[in-house]
Design an enzyme around this catalytic site. Structure first.
Site, PDB file in Angstrom:
ATOM      1  N   ILE A  98     -17.733  17.454  18.841  1.00 47.61           N
ATOM      2  CA  ILE A  98     -17.041  16.159  18.804  1.00 47.61           C
ATOM      3  C   ILE A  98     -17.699  15.148  17.877  1.00 47.61           C
ATOM      4  O   ILE A  98     -17.084  14.154  17.508  1.00 47.61           O
ATOM      5  CB  ILE A  98     -16.923  15.546  20.222  1.00 47.61           C
ATOM      6  CG1 ILE A  98     -18.309  15.405  20.869  1.00 47.61           C
ATOM      7  CG2 ILE A  98     -16.003  16.377  21.088  1.00 47.61           C
ATOM      8  CD1 ILE A  98     -18.258  14.727  22.236  1.00 47.61           C
ATOM      9  N   GLY A 101     -24.297  13.837  13.382  1.00 39.48           N
ATOM     10  CA  GLY A 101     -25.021  12.801  12.656  1.00 39.48           C
ATOM     11  C   GLY A 101     -26.077  13.413  11.768  1.00 39.48           C
ATOM     12  O   GLY A 101     -26.081  14.623  11.508  1.00 39.48           O
ATOM     13  N   GLY A 102     -27.014  12.562  11.285  1.00 40.52           N
ATOM     14  CA  GLY A 102     -28.038  13.054  10.384  1.00 40.52           C
ATOM     15  C   GLY A 102     -29.019  13.987  11.059  1.00 40.52           C
ATOM     16  O   GLY A 102     -29.612  14.845  10.407  1.00 40.52           O
ATOM     17  N   MET A 103     -29.217  13.862  12.388  1.00 37.11           N
ATOM     18  CA  MET A 103     -30.216  14.667  13.064  1.00 37.11           C
ATOM     19  C   MET A 103     -29.636  15.536  14.181  1.00 37.11           C
ATOM     20  O   MET A 103     -30.171  16.582  14.509  1.00 37.11           O
ATOM     21  CB  MET A 103     -31.298  13.758  13.648  1.00 37.11           C
ATOM     22  CG  MET A 103     -32.539  14.487  14.128  1.00 37.11           C
ATOM     23  SD  MET A 103     -33.716  13.391  14.918  1.00 37.11           S
ATOM     24  CE  MET A 103     -33.302  13.633  16.637  1.00 37.11           C
ATOM     25  N   VAL A 106     -23.147  16.833  18.551  1.00 36.15           N
ATOM     26  CA  VAL A 106     -22.717  16.603  19.928  1.00 36.15           C
ATOM     27  C   VAL A 106     -21.490  17.472  20.215  1.00 36.15           C
ATOM     28  O   VAL A 106     -20.537  17.501  19.425  1.00 36.15           O
ATOM     29  CB  VAL A 106     -22.387  15.114  20.169  1.00 36.15           C
ATOM     30  CG1 VAL A 106     -22.002  14.894  21.634  1.00 36.15           C
ATOM     31  CG2 VAL A 106     -23.572  14.230  19.803  1.00 36.15           C
ATOM     32  N   LYS A 121     -25.789  17.091  23.545  1.00 31.74           N
ATOM     33  CA  LYS A 121     -26.360  16.822  22.226  1.00 31.74           C
ATOM     34  C   LYS A 121     -27.501  17.781  21.945  1.00 31.74           C
ATOM     35  O   LYS A 121     -28.359  18.013  22.797  1.00 31.74           O
ATOM     36  CB  LYS A 121     -26.871  15.382  22.133  1.00 31.74           C
ATOM     37  CG  LYS A 121     -27.380  15.013  20.739  1.00 31.74           C
ATOM     38  CD  LYS A 121     -27.586  13.518  20.582  1.00 31.74           C
ATOM     39  CE  LYS A 121     -27.978  13.174  19.156  1.00 31.74           C
ATOM     40  NZ  LYS A 121     -28.114  11.702  18.946  1.00 31.74           N
ATOM     41  N   ASP A 214     -30.969   0.528  16.266  1.00 32.43           N
ATOM     42  CA  ASP A 214     -29.914   1.067  15.398  1.00 32.43           C
ATOM     43  C   ASP A 214     -28.537   0.697  15.950  1.00 32.43           C
ATOM     44  O   ASP A 214     -27.645   1.549  16.034  1.00 32.43           O
ATOM     45  CB  ASP A 214     -30.062   2.584  15.270  1.00 32.43           C
ATOM     46  CG  ASP A 214     -29.232   3.153  14.106  1.00 32.43           C
ATOM     47  OD1 ASP A 214     -28.893   2.383  13.186  1.00 32.43           O
ATOM     48  OD2 ASP A 214     -28.912   4.358  14.141  1.00 32.43           O
TER      49      ASP A 214
END
Length: 546
Positions: A98, A101-103, A106, A121, A214
């Site tokens: 779903i 991201g960069g790291m 999920v 995650k 963030d």
């Protein structure tokens, strides 16, 4: 037995302690520490084993490669996560990916006990994750696991499966605030209420010692009722914790929503006020449809955050109430101490606004605007202030001392032209300095202009005998403000050249007061010694910060 957040916290604390021990001491310490929890002892032992086998030290291919096998650099390999249908995690049934991201990546998953839909995650690099990536993943899990608030996505379980670290959290069926911004606009009161709810959640995090660092629309999820929930604590930091994966000068965050202290890499200044800035940036985006600063170039975007004033929201939309604009701009102040001191204060002001009550935020006074402007543009502010002081000195010489040189019409015309040159030049080079690629050239050209204009002004005064030659000393002193040893040496050299041009003219074309060799020697030594002191002080500071 599945690990609870409390168990994982225990495991993380034990890992931190055991990693400081020698390999020979670890087994005995773990056996004593987890005498009644064999599962936690095995978990920590596995974490220590993975840390020891980090890809920075040993390749996973060492077992099958021979000395004659070709080698591949890690920088040429990209770890690709498995697709959702190929991932298996004990206790979960993976349904679909779903988000990514960069790291991390999920997945929507079905937890078997208790039976519920969760978001799972995992580290994007999987088994090939570096020690830092695992540590950041642990920080996110720890930070969110200790927070229980309806405005924060809850953490259910933390663990690892086949070397792949994961944690499960509440599944939010709606969309992110960033996705909502792409498809619709928000009324001012709706935007204020959303940010109020987010601010209350962040205040809860701060009260439990966690700074998010963030905050941005993509890290806020909207449930089916439109209520916001904060997620992604991957850059979170504990208040008062000096251990951090971010070093001074390292920039972490999203440029469009990043506070100036983050954008400039001033890690020691990052705190609750940084999250207040992020909340203000989210409010700005909801009101205007765009972040406070945006640019196609990353460096330019970061420079805008550090040096440029945000465009007031009402310039984008005149329908935005002034009170709400005042609240937003207070959050986005460049100076952390000028923002709301806590996210709770921001939430209270937004609550007051929504109930048509007086708010605590006030527009900046003229004096405050001048002071904060001067802090952001010290070179321009100092130059203009110096011009004002020069004119005050000039008027004193004309009306009080009755100095014939200062009273001469030619000198007055030249001094006005010089002052205008300084002011315009300072404005031009300040603008040039704000461009990262031109910054070095701007500094040297700016200081060169200062010396040249001073040297030209002295031709209309008494040259080397004028008290204005002390301006060379001030320029050498100012050259150390930017902490560049090369600049200090350069300004010292051209200041001596400018001064000795007038010494030469005083000897060849004598006029006015007689030439004073003692004054010349003293001033020359002052310029040289001050330059040397500045050089070595700047050099020591740079070495200490290296």
């Amino acid at each position: 037995m599945p690990m609870t957040p409390e168990d994982y916290q225990q495991a993380c604390d034990a890992f931190d302690h055991a990693s400081q021990l020698s390999p020979a001491e670890r087994s005995g310490w773990l056996a004593a520490h987890f005498a009644d929890r064999a599962d936690l002892r095995q978990q920590v032992a596995a974490m220590l084993s993975q840390a020891d086998d980090s890809r920075l030290d040993h390749s996973p291919l060492d077992a099958v490669l021979t000395p004659d096998s070709p080698t591949i650099g890690w920088d040429t390999v990209t770890a690709v996560p498995l697709s959702a249908d190929k991932i298996q995690v004990t206790g979960y049934e993976i349904e679909a990916e779903i988000a990514r991201g960069g790291m991390g990546v999920v997945y929507r998953a079905r937890q078997q006990n208790p039976s519920r839909t969760v978001a799972l995650k995992m580290i994007l690099a999987g088994q090939f994750a570096s020690t830092d990536e695992v540590a950041r993943f642990r920080i996110e899990a720890e930070a969110a696991a200790n927070l229980t608030h309806p405005g924060i996505v809850p953490i259910y379980e933390v663990g690892s499966h086949d070397g792949r670290h994961y944690f499960s959290m509440g599944y939010v069926a709606g969309q992110s605030l960033a996705a909502a911004l792409k498809t619709r606009s928000f009324a001012p009161d709706e935007a204020a209420d959303l940010v109020r709810q987010i601010a209350e959640a962040i205040q809860h995090a701060h009260q439990h010692g966690v700074i998010h660092r963030d905050l941005k629309p993509s890290n806020v999820l909207l449930d089916e009722q439109g209520r916001p929930q904060v997620t992604d604590f991957g850059l979170a930091k504990r208040i008062g914790d000096d251990t951090d994966l971010t070093c001074t000068g390292q920039i972490m965050g999203s440029p469009g929503y990043m506070a100036p202290e983050q954008a400039s890499g001033r890690v020691h200044q990052v705190g609750a006020a940084t999250d207040v800035y992020g909340l203000g940036a989210i409010l700005y985006a909801l009101l205007t449809g765009k972040p406070p600063f945006e640019s196609d170039n990353l460096l330019d975007a970061i420079d805008l955050v550090c040096s440029s004033d945000v465009t007031p929201p009402r310039k984008h939309n005149r329908q935005i109430p002034r009170k709400l604009e005042t609240i937003c701009l207070k959050c986005l102040h460049k100076t952390p101490s000028a923002r709301y001191h806590t996210a709770g204060e921001l939430a209270a002001d937004l609550h007051a606004y929504l109930n048509n009550e007086p708010i605590q935020a006030r527009p900046l006074s003229l004096l405050e605007r001048i002071v904060f402007w001067a802090r952001r543009r010290p070179g321009l502010a100092i130059t203009w202030a110096a011009m004002l002081l020069f004119y005050a000195y000039h008027l004193f010489c004309v009306w009080v001392v009755r100095d014939p040189v200062s009273s001469a019409p030619l000198f007055q015309v030249i001094s006005i032209a010089t002052a205008l040159g300084y002011a315009i030049g300072a404005w031009f080079f300040q603008r040039m300095y704000e461009k990262p690629r031109r910054r070095s050239a701007a500094i040297y050209l700016w200081m060169s202009m200062n010396v040249v204009l001073l040297t030209m002004l002295l031709f209309s005064a008494n040259g080397a005998a004028s008290p204005l030659v002390l301006g060379y000393v001030l320029l050498v002193a100012a050259s150390g403000a930017l902490y560049q040893t090369g600049l200090v040496g350069y300004v010292t050299a051209i200041s001596l050249i400018g001064y000795y041009i007038h010494v030469f003219f005083s000897l060849v074309f004598p006029k006015g007061p007689p030439f004073d060799i003692h004054w010349t020697i003293c001033l020359s030594l002052t310029i040289v010694l001050l330059g040397m002191i500045q050089y070595f002080v700047v050099r020591k500071i740079r070495m200490a910060n290296a």
